[in-house]
Design a protein around this motif. Structure first.
Motif, PDB file in Angstrom:
ATOM      1  N   MET A 229     -16.318  43.351  -2.028  1.00 59.05           N
ATOM      2  CA  MET A 229     -15.591  43.578  -3.316  1.00 59.05           C
ATOM      3  C   MET A 229     -16.529  44.399  -4.254  1.00 59.05           C
ATOM      4  N   CYS A 230     -17.694  43.754  -4.453  1.00 56.43           N
ATOM      5  CA  CYS A 230     -18.493  44.386  -5.578  1.00 56.43           C
ATOM      6  C   CYS A 230     -19.103  45.762  -5.029  1.00 56.43           C
ATOM      7  N   SER A 231     -19.284  46.027  -3.654  1.00 57.02           N
ATOM      8  CA  SER A 231     -19.820  47.251  -3.216  1.00 57.02           C
ATOM      9  C   SER A 231     -18.691  48.186  -3.301  1.00 57.02           C
ATOM     10  N   LEU A 232     -17.364  47.871  -3.184  1.00 57.10           N
ATOM     11  CA  LEU A 232     -16.337  48.849  -3.266  1.00 57.10           C
ATOM     12  C   LEU A 232     -16.248  49.100  -4.766  1.00 57.10           C
ATOM     13  N   ALA A 233     -16.490  48.242  -5.497  1.00 57.85           N
ATOM     14  CA  ALA A 233     -16.256  48.348  -6.979  1.00 57.85           C
ATOM     15  C   ALA A 233     -17.325  49.521  -7.278  1.00 57.85           C
ATOM     16  N   TYR A 234     -18.717  49.323  -6.926  1.00 59.85           N
ATOM     17  CA  TYR A 234     -19.778  50.238  -7.258  1.00 59.85           C
ATOM     18  C   TYR A 234     -19.632  51.460  -6.835  1.00 59.85           C
TER      19      TYR A 234
ATOM     20  N   THR B  23     -18.470  57.091  -7.583  1.00 58.54           N
ATOM     21  CA  THR B  23     -17.624  58.304  -7.187  1.00 58.54           C
ATOM     22  C   THR B  23     -17.036  59.121  -8.531  1.00 58.54           C
ATOM     23  N   SER B  24     -16.640  58.284  -9.225  1.00 58.38           N
ATOM     24  CA  SER B  24     -15.980  58.686 -10.472  1.00 58.38           C
ATOM     25  C   SER B  24     -17.144  59.360 -11.567  1.00 58.38           C
TER      26      SER B  24
END
Length: 88
Positions: free
Chosen positions: A4-9, A14-15
């Motif tokens: 989850m932390c990796s996806l949030a990062y 990306t943004s």
């Protein structure tokens, strides 16, 4: 938790990248050429993967269709077992 932390990062990164300036006109020409080459490469790779996947799927189908049935799978037809194997 780590995923989850990796996806949030990744989403944050990306943004941030998408908000950055795309560069000078010369940089855009180079990036467009790189993008065109990468898209052509991926199209070639995906086409090759699709062809080999079909070859393997058809091979598996016929192998399971003609193999002798034994053991506990005598209640399943060879055709049904072939279809299940290919789509599994």
């Amino acid at each position: 938790l780590v995923c989850m932390c990796s996806l949030a990062y990744a989403a944050d990164l990306t943004s941030w990248i998408l908000l950055c300036d795309s560069g000078t006109p010369e940089m855009k020409v180079v990036s467009d050429a790189i993008r065109e080459g990468a898209e052509g490469f991926l199209k070639t790779q995906y086409s090759a993967i699709a062809v080999w996947s079909m070859v393997v799927a058809v091979s598996l189908f016929f192998i399971y269709l003609v193999r002798p049935m034994g053991g506990e799978v005598k209640d399943v037809s060879p055709f049904f077992l072939s279809v299940l194997t290919v789509f599994g």
